[in-house]
Scaffold this motif. Sequence first.
Motif, mmCIF file in Angstrom:
data_model
loop_
_atom_site.group_PDB
_atom_site.id
_atom_site.type_symbol
_atom_site.label_atom_id
_atom_site.label_comp_id
_atom_site.label_asym_id
_atom_site.label_seq_id
_atom_site.Cartn_x
_atom_site.Cartn_y
_atom_site.Cartn_z
ATOM 1 N N GLN A 176 48.518 61.448 47.389
ATOM 2 C CA GLN A 176 47.195 61.007 46.972
ATOM 3 C C GLN A 176 47.183 59.560 46.480
ATOM 4 O O GLN A 176 46.234 58.817 46.752
ATOM 5 C CB GLN A 176 46.638 61.943 45.886
ATOM 6 N N GLU A 177 48.226 59.157 45.763
ATOM 7 C CA GLU A 177 48.269 57.788 45.258
ATOM 8 C C GLU A 177 48.229 56.776 46.413
ATOM 9 O O GLU A 177 47.485 55.799 46.372
ATOM 10 C CB GLU A 177 49.521 57.561 44.409
ATOM 11 N N CYS A 178 49.013 57.034 47.427
ATOM 12 C CA CYS A 178 49.031 56.168 48.611
ATOM 13 C C CYS A 178 47.674 56.208 49.308
ATOM 14 O O CYS A 178 47.147 55.175 49.721
ATOM 15 C CB CYS A 178 50.140 56.607 49.555
ATOM 16 N N GLY A 179 47.100 57.389 49.438
ATOM 17 C CA GLY A 179 45.802 57.541 50.091
ATOM 18 C C GLY A 179 44.701 56.775 49.385
ATOM 19 O O GLY A 179 43.848 56.163 50.025
ATOM 20 N N LEU A 180 44.719 56.799 48.057
ATOM 21 C CA LEU A 180 43.708 56.044 47.305
ATOM 22 C C LEU A 180 43.869 54.546 47.543
ATOM 23 O O LEU A 180 42.881 53.828 47.698
ATOM 24 C CB LEU A 180 43.805 56.365 45.811
ATOM 25 N N GLY A 181 45.106 54.084 47.572
ATOM 26 C CA GLY A 181 45.349 52.673 47.857
ATOM 27 C C GLY A 181 44.852 52.291 49.238
ATOM 28 O O GLY A 181 44.199 51.257 49.416
ATOM 29 N N LEU A 182 45.138 53.138 50.238
ATOM 30 C CA LEU A 182 44.663 52.878 51.600
ATOM 31 C C LEU A 182 43.135 52.899 51.659
ATOM 32 O O LEU A 182 42.526 52.094 52.375
ATOM 33 C CB LEU A 182 45.226 53.920 52.566
ATOM 34 N N LEU A 183 42.524 53.821 50.920
ATOM 35 C CA LEU A 183 41.067 53.916 50.905
ATOM 36 C C LEU A 183 40.432 52.636 50.360
ATOM 37 O O LEU A 183 39.583 52.026 51.020
ATOM 38 C CB LEU A 183 40.626 55.117 50.063
ATOM 39 N N VAL A 184 40.859 52.218 49.187
ATOM 40 C CA VAL A 184 40.275 51.020 48.573
ATOM 41 C C VAL A 184 40.588 49.789 49.406
ATOM 42 O O VAL A 184 39.712 48.948 49.644
ATOM 43 C CB VAL A 184 40.737 50.861 47.109
ATOM 44 N N GLU A 185 41.811 49.684 49.886
ATOM 45 C CA GLU A 185 42.192 48.557 50.742
ATOM 46 C C GLU A 185 41.329 48.529 52.011
ATOM 47 O O GLU A 185 40.869 47.476 52.441
ATOM 48 C CB GLU A 185 43.667 48.692 51.109
ATOM 49 N N GLY A 186 41.104 49.692 52.608
ATOM 50 C CA GLY A 186 40.294 49.780 53.821
ATOM 51 C C GLY A 186 38.839 49.429 53.579
ATOM 52 O O GLY A 186 38.220 48.727 54.379
ATOM 53 N N LEU A 187 38.280 49.920 52.483
ATOM 54 C CA LEU A 187 36.882 49.601 52.149
ATOM 55 C C LEU A 187 36.715 48.108 51.903
ATOM 56 O O LEU A 187 35.786 47.476 52.410
ATOM 57 C CB LEU A 187 36.436 50.384 50.907
ATOM 58 N N LEU A 188 37.631 47.559 51.129
ATOM 59 C CA LEU A 188 37.556 46.140 50.782
ATOM 60 C C LEU A 188 37.821 45.259 51.999
ATOM 61 O O LEU A 188 37.067 44.320 52.273
ATOM 62 C CB LEU A 188 38.558 45.839 49.666
ATOM 63 N N GLY A 189 38.858 45.574 52.747
ATOM 64 C CA GLY A 189 39.223 44.769 53.917
ATOM 65 C C GLY A 189 38.155 44.750 54.991
ATOM 66 O O GLY A 189 37.953 43.743 55.671
ATOM 67 N N ARG A 190 37.450 45.873 55.133
ATOM 68 C CA ARG A 190 36.394 45.968 56.154
ATOM 69 C C ARG A 190 35.013 45.640 55.586
ATOM 70 O O ARG A 190 34.024 45.692 56.303
ATOM 71 C CB ARG A 190 36.388 47.367 56.760
ATOM 72 N N GLN A 191 34.971 45.357 54.282
ATOM 73 C CA GLN A 191 33.712 45.055 53.586
ATOM 74 C C GLN A 191 32.674 46.153 53.827
ATOM 75 O O GLN A 191 31.511 45.888 54.136
ATOM 76 C CB GLN A 191 33.174 43.679 53.987
ATOM 77 N N ILE A 192 33.101 47.405 53.678
ATOM 78 C CA ILE A 192 32.228 48.556 53.868
ATOM 79 C C ILE A 192 31.419 48.771 52.592
ATOM 80 O O ILE A 192 32.000 48.957 51.522
ATOM 81 C CB ILE A 192 33.045 49.820 54.208
ATOM 82 N N PRO A 193 30.100 48.723 52.675
ATOM 83 C CA PRO A 193 29.274 48.952 51.485
ATOM 84 C C PRO A 193 29.400 50.404 51.011
ATOM 85 O O PRO A 193 29.412 51.332 51.813
ATOM 86 C CB PRO A 193 27.845 48.684 51.964
ATOM 87 N N ILE A 194 29.515 50.564 49.685
ATOM 88 C CA ILE A 194 29.587 51.901 49.103
ATOM 89 C C ILE A 194 28.531 52.038 48.010
ATOM 90 O O ILE A 194 28.122 51.051 47.397
ATOM 91 C CB ILE A 194 30.991 52.228 48.552
#
Length: 179
Positions: free
Chosen positions: A32-50
């Motif tokens: 889960q720790e890795c998954g959360l990092g990938l999630l935030v990194e992916g949202l930020l890197g792709r500039q996905i609005p949340i």
Amino acid sequence: MDEDAALWYRIADLLPEPASKEVKECWDIGEQECGLGLLVEGLLGRQIPISGTDRARISVLAEQWGEREMLTPGLLRCPGDGAPAPVRLLDGEGGDDLDVVTGRSEPELTDLVLVPWIGCTRCGHVLLRAHTWEPWDDLSYLAEHYVITTADHTTALRILPGDSAAEAFADLLHGCPQP
């Protein structure tokens, strides 16, 4: 699928495939720790609005898995979707005044430092993390309690144990007296 896994999968679906699949796989294998990092990194890197609510939900997940402090700066840089939300993350978003609260009279909060975390945009109630002040001049890594207070922090409406971040968030989100 249990409630925690369903939430994880829904949050992962904020990302496009195959990034979404990778975050889901992290849940399945217990990373889960890795998954959360990938999630935030992916949202930020792709500039996905949340939404503000999803930002808070991700923060709660990060808190539960011991990653909140590390992931919050990136999470706060993710663009918002512009829609009104019933809650918002207070960890420095929009120049929020994050004055800590001390000197509580409740026995379980005596000598703890309360840090504003998530606010209800409807009624103003605030979810705070209650920490010990450590000898090395910093907050304890883990919260001792989660506290829901009135907007001015004068009344503790509910005090929950340190292992109940998700319950405290649900209480704030669904226990609002405003329609």
